[in-house]
Design a protein around this motif. Sequence first.
Motif, PDB file in Angstrom:
ATOM      1  N   ALA A   1      -6.468   4.490  10.809  1.00  0.00           N
ATOM      2  CA  ALA A   1      -5.288   5.702  10.460  1.00  0.00           C
ATOM      3  C   ALA A   1      -4.872   6.589  11.151  1.00  0.00           C
ATOM      4  CB  ALA A   1      -5.048   5.873   9.501  1.00  0.00           C
ATOM      5  N   HIS A   2      -3.446   7.212  11.607  1.00  0.00           N
ATOM      6  CA  HIS A   2      -3.328   8.170  12.791  1.00  0.00           C
ATOM      7  C   HIS A   2      -2.391   8.870  11.781  1.00  0.00           C
ATOM      8  CE1 HIS A   2      -0.912   5.714  15.538  1.00  0.00           C
ATOM      9  NE2 HIS A   2      -0.405   6.152  13.699  1.00  0.00           N
ATOM     10  N   LEU A   3      -2.486  10.468  11.925  1.00  0.00           N
ATOM     11  CA  LEU A   3      -1.177  11.140  11.562  1.00  0.00           C
ATOM     12  C   LEU A   3      -0.214  11.702  12.518  1.00  0.00           C
ATOM     13  CD1 LEU A   3      -3.556  13.227   8.734  1.00  0.00           C
ATOM     14  CD2 LEU A   3      -1.928  11.427   8.353  1.00  0.00           C
ATOM     15  N   SER A   4       0.895  11.999  12.092  1.00  0.00           N
ATOM     16  CA  SER A   4       1.812  12.569  12.934  1.00  0.00           C
ATOM     17  C   SER A   4       1.739  13.681  13.469  1.00  0.00           C
ATOM     18  CB  SER A   4       3.448  12.018  12.631  1.00  0.00           C
ATOM     19  OG  SER A   4       3.779  10.723  12.666  1.00  0.00           O
ATOM     20  N   MET A   5       1.414  14.710  12.092  1.00  0.00           N
ATOM     21  CA  MET A   5       1.303  16.146  11.767  1.00  0.00           C
ATOM     22  C   MET A   5      -0.368  16.175  12.123  1.00  0.00           C
ATOM     23  SD  MET A   5       4.460  17.272   9.821  1.00  0.00           S
ATOM     24  CE  MET A   5       3.908  16.762   8.520  1.00  0.00           C
TER      25      MET A   5
ATOM     26  N   LYS B   1       6.583  -3.309   1.654  1.00  0.00           N
ATOM     27  CA  LYS B   1       5.598  -3.029   1.244  1.00  0.00           C
ATOM     28  C   LYS B   1       5.021  -1.398   2.542  1.00  0.00           C
ATOM     29  CE  LYS B   1       3.211  -2.906  -2.198  1.00  0.00           C
ATOM     30  NZ  LYS B   1       1.884  -3.548  -3.362  1.00  0.00           N
ATOM     31  N   PRO B   2       5.436  -0.295   1.676  1.00  0.00           N
ATOM     32  CA  PRO B   2       5.627   0.685   2.888  1.00  0.00           C
ATOM     33  C   PRO B   2       4.461   1.191   3.122  1.00  0.00           C
ATOM     34  CG  PRO B   2       6.199   1.389   1.030  1.00  0.00           C
ATOM     35  CD  PRO B   2       6.951   0.070   1.093  1.00  0.00           C
ATOM     36  N   TYR B   3       3.017   1.363   4.293  1.00  0.00           N
ATOM     37  CA  TYR B   3       2.133   1.528   4.285  1.00  0.00           C
ATOM     38  C   TYR B   3       2.100   3.532   3.586  1.00  0.00           C
ATOM     39  CZ  TYR B   3       1.020  -2.252   7.950  1.00  0.00           C
ATOM     40  OH  TYR B   3       1.838  -4.074   8.198  1.00  0.00           O
ATOM     41  N   ASN B   4       1.428   3.729   3.378  1.00  0.00           N
ATOM     42  CA  ASN B   4       1.210   4.923   2.236  1.00  0.00           C
ATOM     43  C   ASN B   4      -0.619   5.496   3.004  1.00  0.00           C
ATOM     44  OD1 ASN B   4       3.386   4.765   1.689  1.00  0.00           O
ATOM     45  ND2 ASN B   4       2.720   3.606  -0.305  1.00  0.00           N
ATOM     46  N   SER B   5      -0.362   7.177   3.914  1.00  0.00           N
ATOM     47  CA  SER B   5      -1.626   7.481   4.075  1.00  0.00           C
ATOM     48  C   SER B   5      -1.301   8.843   2.682  1.00  0.00           C
ATOM     49  CB  SER B   5      -1.766   8.066   4.936  1.00  0.00           C
ATOM     50  OG  SER B   5      -1.270   6.373   6.064  1.00  0.00           O
TER      51      SER B   5
ATOM     52  N   ASN C   1      -6.897   8.054   1.264  1.00  0.00           N
ATOM     53  CA  ASN C   1      -6.702   7.070   0.909  1.00  0.00           C
ATOM     54  C   ASN C   1      -5.326   6.481   1.830  1.00  0.00           C
ATOM     55  OD1 ASN C   1      -7.250   5.494  -1.278  1.00  0.00           O
ATOM     56  ND2 ASN C   1      -4.839   4.831  -1.188  1.00  0.00           N
ATOM     57  N   PHE C   2      -5.884   4.935   2.302  1.00  0.00           N
ATOM     58  CA  PHE C   2      -4.841   4.177   3.638  1.00  0.00           C
ATOM     59  C   PHE C   2      -4.424   3.520   2.518  1.00  0.00           C
ATOM     60  CE2 PHE C   2      -7.314   7.281   5.863  1.00  0.00           C
ATOM     61  CZ  PHE C   2      -6.163   7.835   6.675  1.00  0.00           C
ATOM     62  N   ARG C   3      -3.023   2.475   3.057  1.00  0.00           N
ATOM     63  CA  ARG C   3      -2.455   1.205   1.986  1.00  0.00           C
ATOM     64  C   ARG C   3      -1.110   0.750   2.968  1.00  0.00           C
ATOM     65  NH1 ARG C   3      -2.417  -0.451  -4.286  1.00  0.00           N
ATOM     66  NH2 ARG C   3      -4.774   0.221  -3.914  1.00  0.00           N
ATOM     67  N   ALA C   4      -2.227  -0.393   2.547  1.00  0.00           N
ATOM     68  CA  ALA C   4      -1.439  -1.442   4.003  1.00  0.00           C
ATOM     69  C   ALA C   4      -0.638  -2.734   3.460  1.00  0.00           C
ATOM     70  CB  ALA C   4      -1.320  -1.484   5.129  1.00  0.00           C
TER      71      ALA C   4
ATOM     72  N   ASN D   1      -7.197  -1.496   1.063  1.00  0.00           N
ATOM     73  CA  ASN D   1      -6.831  -0.045   0.868  1.00  0.00           C
ATOM     74  C   ASN D   1      -7.623   0.434   1.853  1.00  0.00           C
ATOM     75  OD1 ASN D   1      -5.117   1.607  -0.866  1.00  0.00           O
ATOM     76  ND2 ASN D   1      -7.925   2.246  -0.677  1.00  0.00           N
ATOM     77  N   VAL D   2      -7.577   1.598   2.659  1.00  0.00           N
ATOM     78  CA  VAL D   2      -9.255   2.667   2.344  1.00  0.00           C
ATOM     79  C   VAL D   2      -8.806   3.824   2.058  1.00  0.00           C
ATOM     80  CG1 VAL D   2      -9.973   2.994   4.897  1.00  0.00           C
ATOM     81  CG2 VAL D   2      -9.434   1.136   4.963  1.00  0.00           C
ATOM     82  N   ALA D   3     -10.282   4.248   1.673  1.00  0.00           N
ATOM     83  CA  ALA D   3     -10.508   5.224   0.735  1.00  0.00           C
ATOM     84  C   ALA D   3     -11.697   5.661   1.142  1.00  0.00           C
ATOM     85  CB  ALA D   3     -10.963   4.832  -1.239  1.00  0.00           C
ATOM     86  N   GLN D   4     -11.890   7.047   1.448  1.00  0.00           N
ATOM     87  CA  GLN D   4     -11.977   7.913   1.837  1.00  0.00           C
ATOM     88  C   GLN D   4     -12.672   9.480   1.697  1.00  0.00           C
ATOM     89  OE1 GLN D   4     -12.535   9.006   6.718  1.00  0.00           O
ATOM     90  NE2 GLN D   4     -13.321   6.791   7.183  1.00  0.00           N
TER      91      GLN D   4
END
Length: 287
Positions: free
Chosen positions: A13-17, A53-57, A77-80, A86-89
């Motif tokens: 997963a990556h973040l824009s900001m 189901k939108p992707y949430n980070s 937590n990333f969910r798609a 789901n990825v929880a770290q």
Amino acid sequence: MISIASVGRSQDAHLSMYDASPLYLNPAMTGVFAGNWRLHAQYRTQWKSVNYKPYNSALISLDIPKGKWGFGAQIMNFRAGIGNYNVAQGLVSAAYTTPIDKAKGHNISFGLQAGLSQKSIEYQLLSYDNQYTTSNGGGFDQTISSGEDFSGQSIVVPVTNAGIMYFYSKQEARLNPFIGISAFNLIEPRESFFGADNRLPIRFYGHVGTRINITETFYLLPKILVMQQREFREQTYALDIGYYLKSAELYLIGGVIYRNADAGIITIGAKMDHFVAKIGYDVNISS
């Protein structure tokens, strides 16, 4: 579909900001700030207009400086997708920062990070072609056996990351350059819901930029991020802008980001005392 599996590409997963979450960008940034502690929270939702189901980070982190050392922790937590992939770290990090000149303006920082990552999927929520029925006008009946064989729906893998960064810390100077390199998934852990020997590849970040103090109240911050994870590559070019309103004792901050062949991002926010709030919106420009 079988042939697609051999050429398909994916990435962490990556973040824009991305630099708003320093511990996610580079472990060497742990505790590198002026203050007693730093708390950060970030949330991102994607594809809501086109996806059921939108992707949430979501990410939250806390770090503190102790002399030349910095210590921190972060939870992500990333969910798609419909199957709630789901990825929880959870990670802890430590960094050591030391000046490399007598004036203590030029600094170098080293950081390490470690923790666990849990990946899960609720495959019971997914539907398959042999669950389609023609009764009642046609549709999927998930009470019909799918015939799919999942060996498990949750796995836990270790995570180890490291980074190094140079920065110039004299805020009164005209230029405050920085450059950093970080690497994630260093031990390339095996991850698979089917017991296969699938290795999570190392992800590399390279980030560079400089704060340019135009006046005492106005600055520019051009920056570049390069990411690579096996065949996946990403380049991001950005310009942050800050203007201090003396009457309100408030910094107005904003910027524009271009992610190569993918998206343009606009950000806007404000900083007052030790509080920063910022929001961004991605405009997809790829085909």
